[in-house]
Scaffold this motif. Structure first.
Motif, PDB file in Angstrom:
ATOM      1  N   UNK A   1      59.584   4.299  33.314  1.00 21.67           N
ATOM      2  CA  UNK A   1      60.855   4.125  32.611  1.00 21.67           C
ATOM      3  C   UNK A   1      61.164   2.639  32.472  1.00 21.67           C
ATOM      4  N   UNK A   2      61.495   2.227  31.257  1.00 20.01           N
ATOM      5  CA  UNK A   2      61.848   0.816  31.034  1.00 20.01           C
ATOM      6  C   UNK A   2      63.358   0.707  30.861  1.00 20.01           C
TER       7      UNK A   2
ATOM      8  N   UNK B   1      59.103   5.974  28.961  1.00 19.24           N
ATOM      9  CA  UNK B   1      60.424   6.517  28.681  1.00 19.24           C
ATOM     10  C   UNK B   1      61.501   5.471  28.928  1.00 19.24           C
ATOM     11  N   UNK B   2      62.751   5.884  28.760  1.00 20.44           N
ATOM     12  CA  UNK B   2      63.883   4.979  28.965  1.00 20.44           C
ATOM     13  C   UNK B   2      64.626   5.322  30.248  1.00 20.44           C
ATOM     14  N   UNK B   3      65.164   4.286  30.900  1.00 22.97           N
ATOM     15  CA  UNK B   3      66.073   4.555  32.005  1.00 22.97           C
ATOM     16  C   UNK B   3      67.506   4.588  31.467  1.00 22.97           C
TER      17      UNK B   3
ATOM     18  N   UNK C   1      60.964   9.338  31.196  1.00 21.70           N
ATOM     19  CA  UNK C   1      59.619   9.117  31.727  1.00 21.70           C
ATOM     20  C   UNK C   1      58.964  10.463  32.050  1.00 21.70           C
ATOM     21  N   UNK C   2      57.649  10.490  32.257  1.00 22.57           N
ATOM     22  CA  UNK C   2      56.972  11.746  32.597  1.00 22.57           C
ATOM     23  C   UNK C   2      57.517  12.370  33.876  1.00 22.57           C
TER      24      UNK C   2
ATOM     25  N   UNK D   1      69.963   9.069  40.136  1.00 27.14           N
ATOM     26  CA  UNK D   1      70.092   8.460  38.812  1.00 27.14           C
ATOM     27  C   UNK D   1      68.747   8.334  38.096  1.00 27.14           C
ATOM     28  N   UNK D   2      67.646   8.496  38.829  1.00 26.25           N
ATOM     29  CA  UNK D   2      66.327   8.420  38.181  1.00 26.25           C
ATOM     30  C   UNK D   2      65.911   9.778  37.609  1.00 26.25           C
TER      31      UNK D   2
END
Length: 259
Positions: free
Chosen positions: A116-117, A160-162, A186-187, A202-203
């Motif tokens: 996640x970016x 993916x996005x954070x 993210x995966x 939160x992740x």
């Protein structure tokens, strides 16, 4: 005007965690089927042998989810809560069509790898292209994951996005975010690994769960974003199929480039 297809196919031959079942009734089989259906439902008798070549019209039957192939996620996909409005979140057939035909911006994340970016990466990419999305622009994320479509890797290796990245785009007024990956998050494996290491909830699928507090749509499983001639200056049409009460609908997403 040039039309660039940004859609991935629904293909029963490719790998899917929820397998696609595609049955085809050929023209001869469909002639018999038509005759039986007309008799059962409308009381009409018709001998299919009277048709030219004894054939009618082929018929395809599909079993698949609304998240197979290129599709638009509706707010109701994210959960039952919608803190931003009275009543439940809207289904795909309730979304305003003008969200899905807009100027678009593509951000290149193809060098980011699996995970996640955050907003910082998106800001750097906007600085690089010298353009910030305007309110209601459609933002497309090019991760390069579409190269693995039809294989197990497509579902396990992508960017993916954070939460901070999603909030950045929504703060700019964006209401439709697209990706050429399986998910805007993210995966699964990456998310679960980070959650078990930190205990930080939160992740857990922030790109989707943010949709319980901020109304927006995702377009997942796009393809061919590398064929866009520039980072902006084009329009995207990605109207979702009108499935009553559904949390998503398939789309034939295209870019419209003026020449």
């Amino acid at each position: 005007m040039r039309i660039i297809d940004l859609s991935s196919p629904v293909d029963a031959a490719g790998f899917e965690p929820d397998p696609v079942v595609h049955d085809v009734l050929g023209p001869k089989e469909a002639a018999t089927h038509m005759s039986e259906e007309m008799r059962e439902h409308f009381g009409i008798d018709f001998d299919p042998a009277e048709l030219p070549e004894g054939e009618f019209l082929s018929l395809d039957r599909l079993q698949l989810t609304t998240h197979t192939g290129t599709h638009v996620d509706a707010p109701s996909h994210y959960g039952t809560r919608a803190s931003y409005r009275d009543g439940p979140p809207r289904h795909i057939d309730e979304m305003p069509l003008d969200w899905f035909f807009r100027p678009a911006v593509v951000l290149d994340l193809s060098d980011q790898g699996t995970g996640a970016i955050g907003a910082d990466v998106l800001r750097r990419e906007m600085d690089r292209i010298g353009h910030t999305p305007a309110p209601m622009d459609i933002v497309l994320l090019r991760t390069g994951a579409d190269a693995w479509a039809g294989t197990p890797k497509y579902f396990t290796d992508f960017t993916g996005l954070d939460g901070s990245a999603v909030h950045l785009l929504l703060d700019l007024g964006v209401r439709v975010i697209g990706t050429d990956a399986f998910s805007l998050d993210a995966p699964f494996g990456d998310i679960i690994t980070r959650y078990r290491a930190t205990g930080d909830r939160s992740v857990l699928w922030p790109a989707h769960f943010i949709g319980r507090d901020r109304e927006y749509c995702q377009v997942e499983r796009l393809a061919g974003l590398d064929r866009l001639p520039a980072a902006h200056g084009f329009r995207v049409a990605c109207f979702p199929v009108r499935i009553a009460g559904a949390g998503a609908g398939w789309t034939r997403a295209v870019a419209l480039v003026d020449e």
